[in-house]
Design a protein around this motif. Structure first.
Motif, short mmCIF file in Angstrom:
data_model
loop_
_atom_site.label_atom_id
_atom_site.label_comp_id
_atom_site.label_asym_id
_atom_site.label_seq_id
_atom_site.Cartn_x
_atom_site.Cartn_y
_atom_site.Cartn_z
N GLY A 67 -29.73 10.97 -35.29
CA GLY A 67 -29.28 9.98 -34.33
C GLY A 67 -30.42 9.07 -33.93
O GLY A 67 -31.49 9.54 -33.55
N ASP A 68 -30.20 7.76 -34.06
CA ASP A 68 -31.14 6.77 -33.56
C ASP A 68 -30.60 6.34 -32.20
O ASP A 68 -29.70 5.52 -32.11
N ILE A 69 -31.16 6.92 -31.15
CA ILE A 69 -30.60 6.79 -29.80
C ILE A 69 -31.26 5.60 -29.10
O ILE A 69 -32.46 5.61 -28.82
N GLY A 70 -30.47 4.59 -28.81
CA GLY A 70 -31.00 3.32 -28.35
C GLY A 70 -31.45 2.52 -29.55
O GLY A 70 -32.57 2.01 -29.61
N SER A 71 -30.56 2.39 -30.52
CA SER A 71 -30.90 1.82 -31.83
C SER A 71 -31.10 0.32 -31.81
O SER A 71 -31.61 -0.26 -32.78
N GLY A 72 -30.72 -0.35 -30.72
CA GLY A 72 -30.96 -1.79 -30.62
C GLY A 72 -30.34 -2.56 -31.76
O GLY A 72 -29.17 -2.35 -32.11
N SER A 73 -31.11 -3.44 -32.38
CA SER A 73 -30.60 -4.27 -33.46
C SER A 73 -30.56 -3.55 -34.80
O SER A 73 -30.29 -4.17 -35.83
N GLY A 74 -30.83 -2.26 -34.81
CA GLY A 74 -30.68 -1.45 -36.01
C GLY A 74 -31.84 -1.49 -36.98
O GLY A 74 -31.73 -1.03 -38.11
N ASP A 91 -26.13 2.66 -29.10
CA ASP A 91 -26.81 1.81 -28.12
C ASP A 91 -25.86 1.51 -26.98
O ASP A 91 -24.64 1.42 -27.17
N LEU A 92 -26.43 1.33 -25.80
CA LEU A 92 -25.64 0.99 -24.61
C LEU A 92 -25.02 -0.39 -24.70
O LEU A 92 -23.95 -0.64 -24.13
N SER A 93 -25.68 -1.29 -25.40
CA SER A 93 -25.28 -2.70 -25.44
C SER A 93 -24.30 -2.96 -26.58
O SER A 93 -24.61 -2.72 -27.75
N GLU A 94 -23.16 -3.49 -26.24
CA GLU A 94 -22.17 -3.85 -27.26
C GLU A 94 -22.71 -4.93 -28.19
O GLU A 94 -22.46 -4.92 -29.40
N GLU A 95 -23.47 -5.88 -27.64
CA GLU A 95 -23.99 -6.96 -28.46
C GLU A 95 -25.07 -6.45 -29.42
O GLU A 95 -25.15 -6.91 -30.58
N MET A 96 -25.91 -5.52 -28.98
CA MET A 96 -26.87 -4.91 -29.89
C MET A 96 -26.14 -4.23 -31.05
O MET A 96 -26.55 -4.34 -32.22
N VAL A 97 -25.08 -3.52 -30.76
CA VAL A 97 -24.32 -2.84 -31.80
C VAL A 97 -23.69 -3.85 -32.75
O VAL A 97 -23.68 -3.67 -33.97
N ARG A 98 -23.18 -4.95 -32.21
CA ARG A 98 -22.59 -5.97 -33.07
C ARG A 98 -23.63 -6.55 -34.03
O ARG A 98 -23.37 -6.70 -35.24
N ARG A 102 -23.84 -6.20 -38.14
CA ARG A 102 -23.90 -7.41 -38.95
C ARG A 102 -25.09 -7.40 -39.90
O ARG A 102 -24.96 -7.71 -41.09
N ASP A 103 -26.25 -7.04 -39.38
CA ASP A 103 -27.48 -7.12 -40.17
C ASP A 103 -27.71 -5.90 -41.06
O ASP A 103 -28.45 -6.00 -42.05
N HIS A 104 -27.09 -4.77 -40.70
CA HIS A 104 -27.31 -3.53 -41.46
C HIS A 104 -25.96 -2.84 -41.68
O HIS A 104 -25.71 -1.74 -41.17
N PRO A 105 -25.08 -3.46 -42.45
CA PRO A 105 -23.71 -2.96 -42.57
C PRO A 105 -23.59 -1.63 -43.30
O PRO A 105 -22.51 -1.01 -43.26
N ALA A 106 -24.62 -1.17 -43.93
CA ALA A 106 -24.55 0.09 -44.67
C ALA A 106 -24.62 1.32 -43.76
O ALA A 106 -24.40 2.44 -44.24
N TYR A 107 -24.90 1.11 -42.46
CA TYR A 107 -25.14 2.24 -41.57
C TYR A 107 -24.20 2.19 -40.38
O TYR A 107 -23.85 1.10 -39.89
N PRO A 108 -23.83 3.37 -39.84
CA PRO A 108 -22.94 3.39 -38.67
C PRO A 108 -23.69 3.15 -37.37
O PRO A 108 -24.78 3.69 -37.16
N PHE A 109 -23.09 2.34 -36.51
CA PHE A 109 -23.59 2.08 -35.16
C PHE A 109 -22.41 2.07 -34.21
O PHE A 109 -21.33 1.61 -34.56
N GLU A 110 -22.63 2.56 -33.00
CA GLU A 110 -21.57 2.52 -32.00
C GLU A 110 -22.15 2.43 -30.60
O GLU A 110 -23.32 2.74 -30.37
N VAL A 111 -21.29 2.00 -29.68
CA VAL A 111 -21.69 1.88 -28.28
C VAL A 111 -21.60 3.25 -27.62
O VAL A 111 -20.57 3.93 -27.72
N ALA A 112 -22.68 3.67 -26.98
CA ALA A 112 -22.70 4.96 -26.30
C ALA A 112 -23.85 4.98 -25.31
O ALA A 112 -24.80 4.22 -25.42
#
Length: 228
Positions: A67-74, A91-98, A102-112
Motif C-alpha cells: 500500500g502506498d498510503i498518501g500516494s498523491g499523484s502516483g 489518497d485523501l484527495s479525490e483530485e490526487m487520485v484522478r 490519468r498519469d499512471h493507468p497501470a496501477y490502482p488508486f482510490e480515495v481513502a
C-alpha cells in the motif's frame, strides 16, 4: 484484498481539519504531478531507502502487494513496480487520485483516509507512508499507525520519509500563493520511532539527510518490520 467498506468518497462528512487538507491537496494535484515527476531521479537517498524497502519485502516472501498510503499523484508506483512490487495507492484527495489514475493507468488508486484504510487485515506485504504521515494531528496518530499495522502481515514492512523537526504544528501551503493552508507536523526521529513501535513494528533502519535545494529542514527515513 481491497475492501470497499470504510473507503471514503469525496463528499463524506469529515472534520474541518481533514476537509481543509483534502481541499488543499485537490488544488495541489496538478502542481505535484508537474514538480515531483522527476524527484526520485534527483534524490538518491530516497531511491536508496525505497530500494531497501523493496528488497526487504521481496525477501520476506509474504507477497508483493504493498500500500502506498498518501500516494498523491502516483509518482512512486512505477518505481515500486520496477522493483518487483505491486503498488496500490490511496489518497485523501479525490483530485490526487484522478491525476494518479490519468498519469499512471497501470496501477490502482482510490480515495481513502489513513485512519480507515480499505484493506483487509494482514492483506499487504508492506506499506509506504512517503511524506504522508506528517499531516496527522497527535490525537489521530495512534489510530492511524494502528491501521498501518492492521493491514500489514506479520513479518511485512513499513517505510516512511518525513520532514525532521520538533513535532510542533505548522501551517503549510501559504507560500504557494494558491489560497490554501493546512496543518503539517515536522516530526522528530524519536517521535516517529515511538509511533511505529507502539503500533507493533520493530525498527530495522533509520537515517536522514540535510535539507537541499531550498528545503528549510532535514529529511528523515525509517523502515520497520511488523512484529508477530
Amino acid at each position: 484484498m481491497v475492501r470497499p467498506v470504510g473507503a471514503l468518497t469525496y463528499r463524506d462528512g469529515v472534520d474541518r481539519r481533514t476537509q481543509e487538507l483534502r481541499e488543499a491537496h485537490d488544488v495541489l494535484a496538478e502542481l505535484y504531478a508537474e514538480r515531483l515527476a522527476d524527484a526520485l531521479e534527483e534524490i538518491p537517498e530516497d531511491r536508496a531507502v525505497l530500494d531497501l524497502f523493496c528488497r526487504l519485502v521481496r525477501d520476506a516472501g509474504l507477497g508483493t502487494t504493498v500500500g502506498d498510503i498518501g500516494s498523491g499523484s502516483g509518482r512512486l508506483a512505477p518505481y515500486l513496480a520496477d522493483q518487483g512490487l505491486q503498488p496500490h495507492g490511496v489518497d485523501l484527495s479525490e483530485e490526487m487520485v484522478r491525476v494518479a489514475r490519468r498519469d499512471h493507468p497501470a496501477y490502482p488508486f482510490e480515495v481513502a483516509d489513513l485512519r480507515r484504510l480499505p484493506f483487509d487485515d494482514a492483506s499487504l506485504a508492506g506499506v509506504l507512508g512517503w511524506y504522508s504521515l506528517m499531516y496527522l494531528p497527535p490525537e489521530d496518530a495512534p489510530r492511524a499507525f494502528a491501521e498501518l499495522a492492521r493491514v500489514v502481515r506479520p513479518g511485512g514492512y513499513l517505510a516512511t520519509a518525513f520532514k525532521v523537526g520538533d513535532d510542533s504544528p505548522r501551517r503549510g501551503g501559504g507560500t504557494l500563493d494558491l489560497g490554501i493552508a493546512f496543518d503539517i507536523y515536522w516530526h522528530s526521529p524519536q517521535e516517529m520511532e515511538r509511533r511505529v513501535t507502539d503500533a507493533g513494528f520493530e525498527v530495522v533502519f533509520w537515517g536522514g539527510r540535510p535539507g537541499r535545494d531550498g528545503e528549510p529542514q532535514p529529511q528523515g527515513y525509517l523502515v520497520a518490520r511488523r512484529a508477530g
